[in-house]
Every structure is written in C-alpha cells, then in structure tokens.
Design a protein around this motif. Structure first.
Motif, short mmCIF file in Angstrom:
data_model
loop_
_atom_site.label_atom_id
_atom_site.label_comp_id
_atom_site.label_asym_id
_atom_site.label_seq_id
_atom_site.Cartn_x
_atom_site.Cartn_y
_atom_site.Cartn_z
N PRO A 18 3.08 -7.54 6.29
CA PRO A 18 3.78 -9.17 6.82
C PRO A 18 1.88 -9.49 5.38
CG PRO A 18 4.04 -8.37 8.67
CD PRO A 18 4.00 -6.92 8.18
N ASN A 19 2.09 -10.93 4.67
CA ASN A 19 1.04 -11.75 4.03
C ASN A 19 0.46 -10.36 3.62
OD1 ASN A 19 1.55 -13.15 6.52
ND2 ASN A 19 -0.49 -12.73 7.59
N GLU A 20 1.25 -8.72 2.97
CA GLU A 20 0.87 -8.93 1.24
C GLU A 20 2.59 -8.71 0.90
OE1 GLU A 20 -1.54 -4.37 3.06
OE2 GLU A 20 0.72 -4.67 2.68
N THR A 21 1.76 -8.76 -0.69
CA THR A 21 2.51 -8.78 -1.54
C THR A 21 2.72 -7.57 -2.73
OG1 THR A 21 3.93 -10.50 -3.02
CG2 THR A 21 1.36 -10.47 -3.08
N VAL A 22 3.27 -7.62 -3.69
CA VAL A 22 3.77 -6.88 -5.38
C VAL A 22 2.65 -7.73 -5.81
CG1 VAL A 22 4.43 -5.50 -6.60
CG2 VAL A 22 5.69 -6.41 -4.40
N GLU A 74 1.15 5.12 -13.88
CA GLU A 74 3.00 5.93 -13.35
C GLU A 74 3.25 5.15 -11.78
OE1 GLU A 74 1.34 10.05 -12.98
OE2 GLU A 74 2.09 10.15 -15.38
N ALA A 75 2.31 4.47 -10.70
CA ALA A 75 2.43 3.69 -9.76
C ALA A 75 3.55 3.01 -9.57
CB ALA A 75 1.60 3.98 -8.79
N ILE A 76 3.32 2.12 -10.80
CA ILE A 76 3.79 0.81 -10.84
C ILE A 76 3.43 -0.65 -10.01
CG2 ILE A 76 6.14 -0.23 -11.37
CD1 ILE A 76 7.27 2.35 -12.10
N LEU A 77 3.38 -0.23 -8.70
CA LEU A 77 3.01 -1.49 -7.84
C LEU A 77 2.18 -0.86 -7.10
CD1 LEU A 77 7.27 -1.65 -6.67
CD2 LEU A 77 5.55 -2.83 -8.56
N ALA A 78 2.02 -1.80 -6.56
CA ALA A 78 0.32 -1.69 -5.17
C ALA A 78 -0.17 -3.02 -4.34
CB ALA A 78 -0.55 -1.73 -6.12
N ALA A 79 -0.18 -3.14 -3.10
CA ALA A 79 0.24 -3.85 -1.49
C ALA A 79 -1.08 -5.15 -3.19
CB ALA A 79 0.37 -3.70 -0.95
N THR A 80 -1.42 -6.65 -2.18
CA THR A 80 -2.40 -7.27 -2.29
C THR A 80 -2.28 -8.02 -1.43
OG1 THR A 80 -3.77 -8.18 -3.74
CG2 THR A 80 -1.53 -8.23 -3.93
N PRO A 81 -3.18 -9.20 -0.86
CA PRO A 81 -3.31 -9.85 -0.07
C PRO A 81 -2.28 -11.00 -0.66
CG PRO A 81 -4.91 -8.90 0.60
CD PRO A 81 -4.83 -7.89 -1.19
N CYS A 82 -1.86 -11.69 -0.06
CA CYS A 82 -1.02 -12.61 -0.57
C CYS A 82 -1.49 -14.16 0.11
CB CYS A 82 0.83 -12.61 -0.05
SG CYS A 82 1.69 -14.65 -0.44
N GLN A 83 -1.57 -15.02 -2.01
CA GLN A 83 -2.39 -15.91 -1.95
C GLN A 83 -1.98 -17.04 -0.67
OE1 GLN A 83 -1.67 -18.22 -5.01
NE2 GLN A 83 -3.92 -19.29 -4.64
N PRO A 103 -4.03 -13.84 -5.66
CA PRO A 103 -3.05 -14.26 -6.03
C PRO A 103 -3.15 -13.02 -7.28
CG PRO A 103 -4.26 -15.84 -7.42
CD PRO A 103 -4.68 -15.52 -6.06
N PRO A 104 -2.14 -12.18 -7.54
CA PRO A 104 -1.92 -10.85 -8.55
C PRO A 104 -2.18 -11.25 -9.66
CG PRO A 104 0.34 -10.99 -6.87
CD PRO A 104 -0.09 -12.19 -6.56
N VAL A 116 6.20 -12.58 -3.42
CA VAL A 116 6.91 -12.99 -2.74
C VAL A 116 6.87 -11.84 -1.53
CG1 VAL A 116 9.60 -12.26 -1.79
CG2 VAL A 116 8.97 -12.82 -4.73
N SER A 117 5.92 -12.78 -0.05
CA SER A 117 6.23 -11.96 0.95
C SER A 117 6.28 -12.02 2.42
CB SER A 117 4.51 -12.53 1.06
OG SER A 117 4.33 -13.23 1.21
#
Length: 249
Positions: free
Chosen positions: A220-224, A230-239, A247-248, A76-77
């Motif tokens: 904008p244009n980043e997703t999870v 322990e961080a659980i989530l990080a940002a990554t470019p969205c396909q 994609p993640p 989602v982005s």
C-alpha cells in the motif's frame, strides 16, 4: 489470500479461462481496450477501478492484467491491498510467457506487429479493413484531399513494420483470427508467422505465485516506476498517498 483481477479487455477471455480453476480469484474487473494510447486517461481509469475494488474488505491483493502500457500504470496505487504487476512492457509478454522471450523475439525481428485473438476482437488492426474504415471516416470529416494526406500519415508509421505475428495461447477459437491476420499481412505485403503462447506467466500472476524475477509486488502507498533496464519496473513511494514521496520520473 483473496485476489481481485483488473484487466484490459484484450486479455479478458484468457483470464476468465484460467480463473475457472482458481477459487482465490474472487472478482474480475474488465477495463476497455485502447486507453494505453492516452496514458493519463489509463492511469485515471485504473486508479478509479482500484479504489472501487478496495472497498470490498474481503480482497487482499489486486492483480493488474497489464504491462507498463505506455507508462499508464505509473502512479496507480492502493491504500490497503497489495498490488501485483508483471514485469512487462505490454500484454504480449503475458501471452508469450516471459519478458526474455519477448525481448529476444523483438531483437531478432524488429519489424514485428503483434496480433492476438483479443487484439483482433477489441480493435481493428493494421490491414485492409482498418484502411478502408479510417479512409471513409476522414472523407466524411475532412474531404478527399485532406483524407489522402491523413491516410499517407497513417501509412507512414506502418512502414516500420514488416511482419504480422499472431500469438496463439490456444484458449479461444482462433482459426478465424489466424486467417484474418494472414489477410492483413498479405494486404500490407508483410510476412506472417504464428507463435505459440505460453500460459505459465499468466497463470502464475492469477494464482499468486509471485516471484520477484517476473513480478513486482507493491505494498500500500507504493506505485510503479519505469526502470529502463531488464527489470522494467521498480517500486516507488506514491505522491498522492499519505506519507508518499515524489512521483515516478
């Protein structure tokens, strides 16, 4: 900064309560509960909702009232707004107040099944009511022999649990919910506990107090992406975004 909140229905009452004193929250959009059971459907529904919210030019940031939720928020982005998510596996962290408290509790009580006012309102949790309702459905659809087999499968996954924990954030009337959860626990022969919630994490999410330890602020244009640490989530470019990456995984 003007904020729009997109939340699972499980957290609706709590979010509406705390937003009454937050003039920066301009819009609250509620999405039906249960979509985490089909993560692809949750992802599609959230993306459609984000796209609709972004059409309002007055909104600067979108806050998700979700955790990772079976990885349903991955992909989602936004195209224009910032998007903020809590470093959490699911919404129980938002009720308990921190991912550290959640992790510590599960480590000490690995057989915990969580109940809350929102969960009890939005679905039928494990207990006598769920058993009877599901058995009748199976009887109507498949006949008695198959219903017995399907109910045995249903009960099998519940054997991993031995404690019903009700999280009380003190926002909505909860005496009936506590009593109902106790009834469920008694019928299941589980233990019961009531845990006091901590509203600080949820309030900071809604108000814009976003530190990187507890929240992930996406441009904008980043997703999870799920990090499995322990961080659980990080940002990554969205396909699917212009100029996006893979994609993640």
């Amino acid at each position: 900064m003007n904020i729009a909140v997109i939340t699972c229905d499980v957290l609706t009452e709590e979010i509406r309560h705390f937003c009454t004193t937050l003039p920066q929250v301009k819009e609250i959009v509620v999405v039906e509960q249960g979509l985490h059971n089909t993560p692809d459907l949750l992802r599609t529904r959230l993306q459609e909702t984000v796209d609709a919210v972004e059409k309002n030019p007055d909104i600067d940031a979108i806050v998700l009232g979700y955790g990772l939720c079976s990885r349903g928020i991955e992909g989602v982005s936004t195209q224009r707004c910032k998007m903020v998510v809590t470093r959490a596996h699911d919404c129980i962290t938002l009720l308990l107040g921190s991912k550290e408290r959640y992790a510590k509790y599960i480590e000490e009580h690995p057989g915990t099944y969580w109940y809350s006012a929102g969960w009890n309102r939005c679905h039928v949790p494990p207990g006598k009511e769920r058993y009877n309702t599901l058995r009748q459905k199976y009887l109507d659809d498949y006949g008695e022999e198959n219903a017995d087999y399907l109910m045995e499968m249903e009960q099998d996954w519940m054997r991993a649990y031995n404690l019903a924990a009700f999280v009380n954030l003190g926002v909505t009337p909860t005496e009936a919910d506590i009593a109902y959860t106790k009834q469920c626990a008694d019928w299941l022969k589980w233990g019961f506990t009531e845990e006091s919630g901590d509203p600080q994490l949820l309030c900071d999410l809604l108000s814009g107090n976003w530190d990187c330890e507890r929240f992930l602020v996406l441009q904008p244009n980043e997703t999870v992406r799920f990090t499995a640490d322990e961080a659980i989530l990080a940002a990554t470019p969205c396909q699917h975004c212009p100029g996006g990456g893979k994609p993640p995984t």
